[in-house]
Design an enzyme around this catalytic site. Structure first.
Site, PDB file in Angstrom:
ATOM      1  N   LYS A   1      44.827 -84.003 -21.877  1.00 51.41           N
ATOM      2  CA  LYS A   1      43.903 -83.834 -23.081  1.00 51.41           C
ATOM      3  C   LYS A   1      44.329 -84.602 -24.456  1.00 51.41           C
ATOM      4  O   LYS A   1      43.347 -85.302 -24.993  1.00 51.41           O
ATOM      5  CB  LYS A   1      44.286 -82.212 -23.676  1.00 51.41           C
ATOM      6  CG  LYS A   1      43.450 -81.212 -22.594  1.00 51.41           C
ATOM      7  CD  LYS A   1      43.829 -79.662 -22.867  1.00 51.41           C
ATOM      8  CE  LYS A   1      43.270 -78.752 -21.880  1.00 51.41           C
ATOM      9  NZ  LYS A   1      43.281 -77.417 -22.260  1.00 51.41           N
TER      10      LYS A   1
ATOM     11  N   GLN B   1      47.493 -73.785 -25.490  1.00 52.36           N
ATOM     12  CA  GLN B   1      47.363 -73.921 -23.997  1.00 52.36           C
ATOM     13  C   GLN B   1      47.703 -72.529 -23.285  1.00 52.36           C
ATOM     14  O   GLN B   1      48.790 -71.756 -23.512  1.00 52.36           O
ATOM     15  CB  GLN B   1      48.186 -74.963 -23.544  1.00 52.36           C
ATOM     16  CG  GLN B   1      48.110 -75.255 -22.357  1.00 52.36           C
ATOM     17  CD  GLN B   1      46.795 -75.696 -21.540  1.00 52.36           C
ATOM     18  OE1 GLN B   1      46.157 -76.198 -22.456  1.00 52.36           O
ATOM     19  NE2 GLN B   1      46.350 -75.893 -20.323  1.00 52.36           N
TER      20      GLN B   1
ATOM     21  N   ASP C   1      38.673 -73.985 -28.213  1.00 52.70           N
ATOM     22  CA  ASP C   1      38.452 -73.520 -27.008  1.00 52.70           C
ATOM     23  C   ASP C   1      37.671 -72.154 -26.979  1.00 52.70           C
ATOM     24  O   ASP C   1      36.930 -71.827 -25.791  1.00 52.70           O
ATOM     25  CB  ASP C   1      39.725 -72.391 -26.444  1.00 52.70           C
ATOM     26  CG  ASP C   1      40.511 -73.540 -25.401  1.00 52.70           C
ATOM     27  OD1 ASP C   1      40.113 -74.561 -24.756  1.00 52.70           O
ATOM     28  OD2 ASP C   1      41.897 -73.458 -25.558  1.00 52.70           O
TER      29      ASP C   1
END
Ligand code: GUN
Length: 288
Positions: A52, A95, A118
Site C-alpha cells: 500500500k 490495518q 477504508d
C-alpha cells in the site's frame, strides 16, 4: 474464459490518479496524505502494508505510516487521535485484523469518519445501507470496478457471496443489492454456518469468494458460463499463494475469472488510493 486482469486495471487507474494528484498539487498547493496504522509484526500484514505504501508513493501521495506494539490498545487509540488531528493526513486506515481480544469495533469508531479511507466506520457502513455513499470499502470497490471495466452486468443477476466479513462480504452484499447504478443484483450471502453451500453456488451468475480457505471451491460446483471473483489470498506451505477457488478445470466452466495473484488484490490497493483522493477532494471543496 477471460481473465479479469486486476493488475492491469489497477495500473491504468493508478496512472490516472498520478495525473490527478499532480493536478491537485498545482491547484491547491497541497498533496493528499494517506496514513497507515499497523499493529504487531505479522509478516503477511507487513507485506500488504508495504505494498500500500509503495503504490501510494508511486502516484505521488504523502504517506504517514506507524507500526505499533501488539500489547497496548491505548497506544493505538492515541495514534488514531493524532492522525484525526493531523492536517496533512486526509485519509487513513488501521490495518486489520487487530490482535485477538482487542475491541476492533470500538477502535474503528475512534476514526474521524471524514478521514475513514477504508469506509469501516459505522457511519460510513450505515451510508452503504442507505444507498448514500461516494466511498466504499476498498475490496468491494475493487470488485465492482473490475466487473464494470469488463462490462459484466450485475443488475438483475444472482450474485452469491461466500464470507460475511466487514472488509468484504457484508459491504459488498449491501452495495450490490442497493438501489443505484452499481447495484440491483439479487444477493445471496453464504457463511461458515450455511448448510450445503453448493446448492446456492450452482445457481450463481456471479460468485464471489472471501473465505480464506485455499481451493475451497472446485470447477464442477459452478453453473456453466458463470463469473467467479476470488478474493482469497492464502499462503500455502512453501510460500506459494492460492485463491479460495481451485483453478483446475475452470477454463471450460466459467466465462470470466479473477486470477490469484493479480486479480482482486491490486484493485483493493488502487481503491484505497482512490478513496484517499476522494476524501482530500471533499475537504478541499470550495478551496480548489
Ligand atoms: N486487511 C485485509 N484487507 C484490509 C483492508 O482493506 N483494510 C484494512 N484496514 N485491513 C485489511
Amino acid at each position: 474464459m477471460i481473465l479479469l486482469d486486476g493488475k492491469r486495471l489497477a495500473g491504468i487507474l493508478s496512472d490516472e490518479m498520478a495525473r490527478q494528484v499532480a493536478q491537485l498539487r498545482q491547484s491547491t498547493g497541497q498533496v493528499p496524505g494517506l496514513g497507515i496504522l499497523r499493529v504487531g509484526d505479522d509478516p503477511a500484514g507487513a507485506v500488504y502494508v508495504e505494498n500500500k505504501i509503495k503504490q501510494a508513493k508511486r502516484i505521488g501521495l504523502n504517506v504517514f505510516s506507524r507500526a505499533l506494539p501488539d500489547n497496548d490498545e491505548q497506544a493505538l487509540v492515541r495514534a488514531i487521535e493524532s492522525f484525526n488531528r493531523h492536517p496533512d493526513i486526509h485519509g487513513f486506515i488501521v490495518q486489520l485484523p487487530l490482535p485477538a481480544g482487542w475491541n476492533t469495533n470500538g477502535l474503528l469508531e475512534k476514526i474521524d469518519p471524514s478521514k475513514d479511507a477504508d469506509g469501516f466506520h459505522p457511519l460510513n457502513l450505515g451510508r452503504l445501507l442507505a444507498d448514500d455513499f461516494d466511498l466504499m470499502p476498498a475490496t468491494p470497490a475493487g470488485i465492482v470496478e473490475l466487473l464494470r471495466y469488463y462490462d459484466i452486468p450485475v443488475a438483475g443477476k444472482h450474485v452469491v457471496i461466500a464470507g460475511r466479513s466487514r472488509i468484504v462480504g457484508r459491504p459488498l452484499a449491501a452495495v450490490l443489492a442497493g438501489r443505484h447504478p452499481l447495484g440491483n443484483a439479487t444477493v445471496t450471502l453464504l457463511h461458515s454456518r450455511t448448510e450445503n453451500p453448493g446448492q446456492y453456488i450452482r445457481e450463481a451468475d456471479i460468485f464471489v469468494s472471501a473465505v480464506g480457505i485455499p481451493h475451497r471451491w472446485k470447477a464442477g460446483m459452478f453453473k456453466s458460463g458463470a463469473v467467479a471473483v476470488d478474493v482469497g489470498i492464502n499462503a500455502l506451505p512453501g510460500g506459494k499463494l492460492a485463491g479460495d477457488i481451485d483453478p483446475q478445470g475452470l477454463e471450460k466452466m466459467l466465462s470470466a475469472y479473477t486470477p490469484v495473484p493479480g486479480g482482486v488484490g491490486p484493485m483493493t490497493v488502487a481503491m484505497l488510493l482512490r478513496n484517499t483522493l476522494r476524501l482530500f477532494e471533499r475537504k478541499m471543496k470550495g478551496k480548489i
